[in-house]
Scaffold this motif. Structure first.
Motif, PDB file in Angstrom:
ATOM      1  N   UNK A 346       0.703  -1.164   0.024  1.00 45.64           N
ATOM      2  CA  UNK A 346      -0.105   0.026   0.091  1.00 45.64           C
ATOM      3  C   UNK A 346       0.797   1.371   0.038  1.00 45.64           C
ATOM      4  N   UNK A 347       0.300   2.393  -0.619  1.00 42.94           N
ATOM      5  CA  UNK A 347       0.873   3.437  -0.485  1.00 42.94           C
ATOM      6  C   UNK A 347       0.475   4.167   0.640  1.00 42.94           C
ATOM      7  N   UNK A 348       1.338   4.632   1.657  1.00 38.81           N
ATOM      8  CA  UNK A 348       1.005   5.410   2.995  1.00 38.81           C
ATOM      9  C   UNK A 348       1.209   6.870   2.771  1.00 38.81           C
ATOM     10  N   UNK A 349       0.287   7.651   3.147  1.00 38.07           N
ATOM     11  CA  UNK A 349       0.472   9.086   3.004  1.00 38.07           C
ATOM     12  C   UNK A 349       1.161   9.730   4.059  1.00 38.07           C
ATOM     13  N   UNK A 350       2.008  10.685   3.644  1.00 34.68           N
ATOM     14  CA  UNK A 350       2.907  11.232   4.567  1.00 34.68           C
ATOM     15  C   UNK A 350       2.159  11.854   5.890  1.00 34.68           C
ATOM     16  N   UNK A 351       2.781  11.976   6.864  1.00 33.64           N
ATOM     17  CA  UNK A 351       2.088  12.610   8.226  1.00 33.64           C
ATOM     18  C   UNK A 351       1.105  11.780   9.015  1.00 33.64           C
ATOM     19  N   UNK A 352       0.759  10.595   8.447  1.00 33.47           N
ATOM     20  CA  UNK A 352       0.060   9.715   9.129  1.00 33.47           C
ATOM     21  C   UNK A 352       0.657   8.623   9.748  1.00 33.47           C
ATOM     22  N   UNK A 353       0.314   8.358  11.038  1.00 35.20           N
ATOM     23  CA  UNK A 353       1.028   7.105  11.607  1.00 35.20           C
ATOM     24  C   UNK A 353       0.238   5.998  11.406  1.00 35.20           C
ATOM     25  N   UNK A 354       0.900   4.868  10.767  1.00 29.76           N
ATOM     26  CA  UNK A 354       0.200   3.537  10.315  1.00 29.76           C
ATOM     27  C   UNK A 354       0.604   2.663  11.641  1.00 29.76           C
ATOM     28  N   UNK A 355      -0.185   1.401  11.421  1.00 33.36           N
ATOM     29  CA  UNK A 355       0.042   0.271  12.637  1.00 33.36           C
ATOM     30  C   UNK A 355       1.460   0.023  12.501  1.00 33.36           C
ATOM     31  N   UNK A 356       2.113  -0.237  11.492  1.00 30.13           N
ATOM     32  CA  UNK A 356       3.451  -0.702  11.519  1.00 30.13           C
ATOM     33  C   UNK A 356       4.632   0.283  12.035  1.00 30.13           C
ATOM     34  N   UNK A 357       4.104   1.543  11.760  1.00 29.10           N
ATOM     35  CA  UNK A 357       4.922   2.684  12.190  1.00 29.10           C
ATOM     36  C   UNK A 357       4.864   2.871  13.791  1.00 29.10           C
ATOM     37  N   UNK A 358       3.517   2.761  14.292  1.00 26.44           N
ATOM     38  CA  UNK A 358       3.547   2.948  15.531  1.00 26.44           C
ATOM     39  C   UNK A 358       4.219   1.588  16.626  1.00 26.44           C
ATOM     40  N   UNK A 359       4.190   0.521  15.785  1.00 22.53           N
ATOM     41  CA  UNK A 359       4.733  -0.650  16.259  1.00 22.53           C
ATOM     42  C   UNK A 359       6.352  -0.656  16.492  1.00 22.53           C
ATOM     43  N   UNK A 360       6.785  -0.012  15.374  1.00 28.53           N
ATOM     44  CA  UNK A 360       8.454   0.357  15.179  1.00 28.53           C
ATOM     45  C   UNK A 360       8.640   1.246  16.336  1.00 28.53           C
ATOM     46  N   UNK A 361       7.963   2.347  16.287  1.00 25.79           N
ATOM     47  CA  UNK A 361       8.356   3.262  17.447  1.00 25.79           C
ATOM     48  C   UNK A 361       8.320   3.152  18.837  1.00 25.79           C
ATOM     49  N   UNK A 362       7.308   2.167  19.177  1.00 27.86           N
ATOM     50  CA  UNK A 362       7.261   1.585  20.544  1.00 27.86           C
ATOM     51  C   UNK A 362       8.589   0.852  21.045  1.00 27.86           C
ATOM     52  N   UNK A 363       9.192   0.019  19.970  1.00 27.29           N
ATOM     53  CA  UNK A 363      10.218  -0.738  20.382  1.00 27.29           C
ATOM     54  C   UNK A 363      11.297   0.407  20.215  1.00 27.29           C
ATOM     55  N   UNK A 364      11.244   1.303  19.485  1.00 27.11           N
ATOM     56  CA  UNK A 364      12.674   2.042  19.410  1.00 27.11           C
ATOM     57  C   UNK A 364      12.604   2.830  20.912  1.00 27.11           C
ATOM     58  N   UNK A 365      11.510   3.295  21.259  1.00 26.71           N
ATOM     59  CA  UNK A 365      11.292   4.211  22.329  1.00 26.71           C
ATOM     60  C   UNK A 365      11.851   3.168  23.593  1.00 26.71           C
ATOM     61  N   UNK A 366      11.543   2.033  23.722  1.00 26.68           N
ATOM     62  CA  UNK A 366      11.877   1.105  24.757  1.00 26.68           C
ATOM     63  C   UNK A 366      13.299   1.177  24.653  1.00 26.68           C
TER      64      UNK A 366
END
Length: 541
Positions: A346-366
């Motif tokens: 899928x093409x993902x729009x800029x500035x929008x948080x998608x599920x895979x991005x939120x999953x990645x960010x959670x791991x990075x923050x930890x």
């Protein structure tokens, strides 16, 4: 962008005049420096002074004659080489009286001192609570009285506080300097009493002048309330400098810092790279490269969750973990195979948080918490992805995971609103409710539940439906006029100055000042060792 920067410069210059040239001249005639002149004299000239809440109160009290900067100047600066928080009443604004926003700003200053374990200097020159608004500043938990509670807790935490009484100090406000660890007073201009001469006369019939009631000699030689007196502002401020020259050193958090390096890419190009149209795409990586040392950014999971950029870098030598919204359109790879549901690319729009991005960010923050690396959030977010595909993919649990990881962080967090800051995206990207040590905004920032266009169209649809339900017909022209009216009203609330007036952000800054202010913020945070273990609680998987 230059128009935005010119507006910032003009607003800054006007606000720094406080009550205006005449009131400043009146201060000088009394032999007093203004709040800003006192800070300039007190602080180390070769070090930066990061002002907090410059635009606090803007437009909030016009019917009362205005309250520029909330009638108090607050910031993080250096005195005798020691980083500290400074709070200086501006007597050119309603004699330094406390408006509701004044109390909020003072509490923000004390919060910064507590979080970062920074000593506090109060330069007191205030007539006390602004009586016409006493019902909004006196009795509640986050009102005037909370200041003295914080005085007591700061002292108990071992955080040094010194107060200089450089003008009036009346009623409940008299407790602030005397609840500080040390207090000083300026002869002739400084006075401190629970009730002034007029109130004393009205209450108990005693005729007494202000100097006898609460002047420098009374409170240093007779009552012992104040520790020392000085003949003028400058000698009093010199005494504070000598105090700070002798302060002992405390433990630090141990955040990593090396010799700073400028970005390899020209920082000034940020002004050209950031489109003023909040709907246009751009590559956030180009912005990051102009903020970090040597333009070196070690990207975390570069091919996954691409609508968020995560990675490690240095800002003015300090190691940081960066979480930034990617504003260009990206392509997420699909998946097929036995045992997993097919998911096409899928093409993902800029500035929008998608599920895979939120999953990645959670791991990075930890990981940043595990490594004791401060976090920097660069917001240009429209919100989380919506629709059946996102909902069926579990966007809510992925977002909840990111919020949990971020909200429970024990490393200091810093947030810069570059562009949009809408809805739940503001929360996930460490909005004000999530305790960033500093919350900064560029002049291009916009903060609201949703964009002005989306909100206006939604509100118009609701109003038109309501009218139709009553049997009323609205013409296309009338509908368009209603849309324009609501759009204009909503857009005014999107302004970063609207947010700054209410202390939703600490400062509106030129993008070129971002590195220095973040560096000072991390230096402040480094004074507070991390003692709490990192725990995220129950994570939705």
């Amino acid at each position: 962008m230059q128009i935005f920067l010119d507006e910032l410069q003009t607003r800054t210059a006007q606000t720094k005049l406080g009550g205006g040239p005449k009131r400043i001249d009146d201060q000088h005639k009394k032999g007093k420096l203004t709040a800003r002149e006192r800070i300039d004299y007190l602080t180390d000239s070769e070090k930066p002074f990061v002002e907090i809440g410059l635009f606090a109160g803007e437009g909030l009290y016009d019917e009362h004659g205005g309250c520029p900067s909330g009638g108090v100047v607050v910031g993080i600066g250096y005195v005798s080489g020691r980083q500290c928080v400074i709070v200086a009443n501006d007597a050119t604004v309603k004699a330094g009286a406390w408006f509701p926003i004044t109390a909020k700003k003072n509490l923000r200053a004390q919060e910064i001192a507590m979080e970062n374990r920074l000593p506090v200097i109060y330069l007191v020159d205030s007539a006390g609570v602004y009586l016409p608004l006493q019902n909004e500043v006196f009795a509640d938990k986050e009102h005037f009285g909370r200041t003295f509670r914080n005085n007591a807790q700061l002292s108990a935490m071992g955080i040094f506080q010194v107060a200089a009484i450089m003008g009036s100090c009346v009623a409940g406000g008299a407790y602030l300097p005397i609840m500080s660890d040390e207090s000083l007073i300026v002869e002739g201009t400084g006075s401190i009493f629970l009730a002034g001469p007029y109130l004393v006369k009205a209450s108990i019939g005693e005729d007494v002048d202000a100097e006898t009631l609460g002047g420098a000699i009374t409170h240093t030689d007779i009552s012992g309330v104040v520790d020392n007196r000085y003949p003028d502002d400058r000698s009093c401020l010199d005494a504070i400098k000598r105090m700070f020259d002798k302060l002992g050193r405390a433990d630090t958090a141990g955040f990593d810092r090396v010799q700073p390096a400028l970005p390899a890419k020209d920082t000034a190009e940020i002004h050209q790279l950031l489109p003023l149209d909040r709907t246009k795409p751009y590559d956030m990586r180009e912005i990051v490269d102009r903020l970090v040392d040597s333009s070196e950014f070690d990207v975390y999971k570069p091919g996954y969750g691409q609508s968020l950029l995560c990675g490690y870098a240095r800002i003015d030598g300090w190691a940081v973990g960066i979480v930034a919204n990617q504003r260009k359109v990206v392509k997420a790879k699909g998946r097929t195979g036995p045992g997993t549901p097919d998911r096409p690319a899928e093409m993902q729009m800029g500035g929008v948080i998608y599920g895979d991005a939120a999953d990645k960010a959670a791991r990075f923050i930890m990981n940043c918490n595990q490594k004791r690396i401060p976090l920097v959030f660069l917001q240009d977010v429209s919100g989380f992805m919506v629709g059946s595909r996102a909902e069926q993919g579990g966007i809510i649990k992925d977002g909840a995971k990111m919020v949990s990881a971020m909200a429970n962080s024990v490393v200091p967090k810093f947030t810069v609103v570059v562009g949009n800051s809408y809805g739940a995206g503001n929360y996930a990207m460490c909005g004000k409710a999530y305790d960033p040590r500093l919350m900064l905004a560029w002049p291009t920032a916009q903060m609201a539940v949703m964009s002005g266009a989306s909100a206006a169209k939604t509100l118009v649809q609701i109003q038109v439906a309501s009218l139709k339900a009553k049997g009323e017909v609205i013409t296309p022209d009338a509908e368009q006029a209603l849309l324009q009216k609501i759009t204009d009203q909503y857009n005014a609330q999107l302004s970063p100055y609207y947010a700054a007036a209410r202390l939703w952000v600490d400062a509106v800054i030129d993008p070129l000042d971002t590195r220095q202010i973040l560096s000072e913020g991390i230096a402040a945070a480094n004074h507070a060792p991390i003692t709490k273990p990192y725990s995220v609680g129950v994570i939705q998987t």
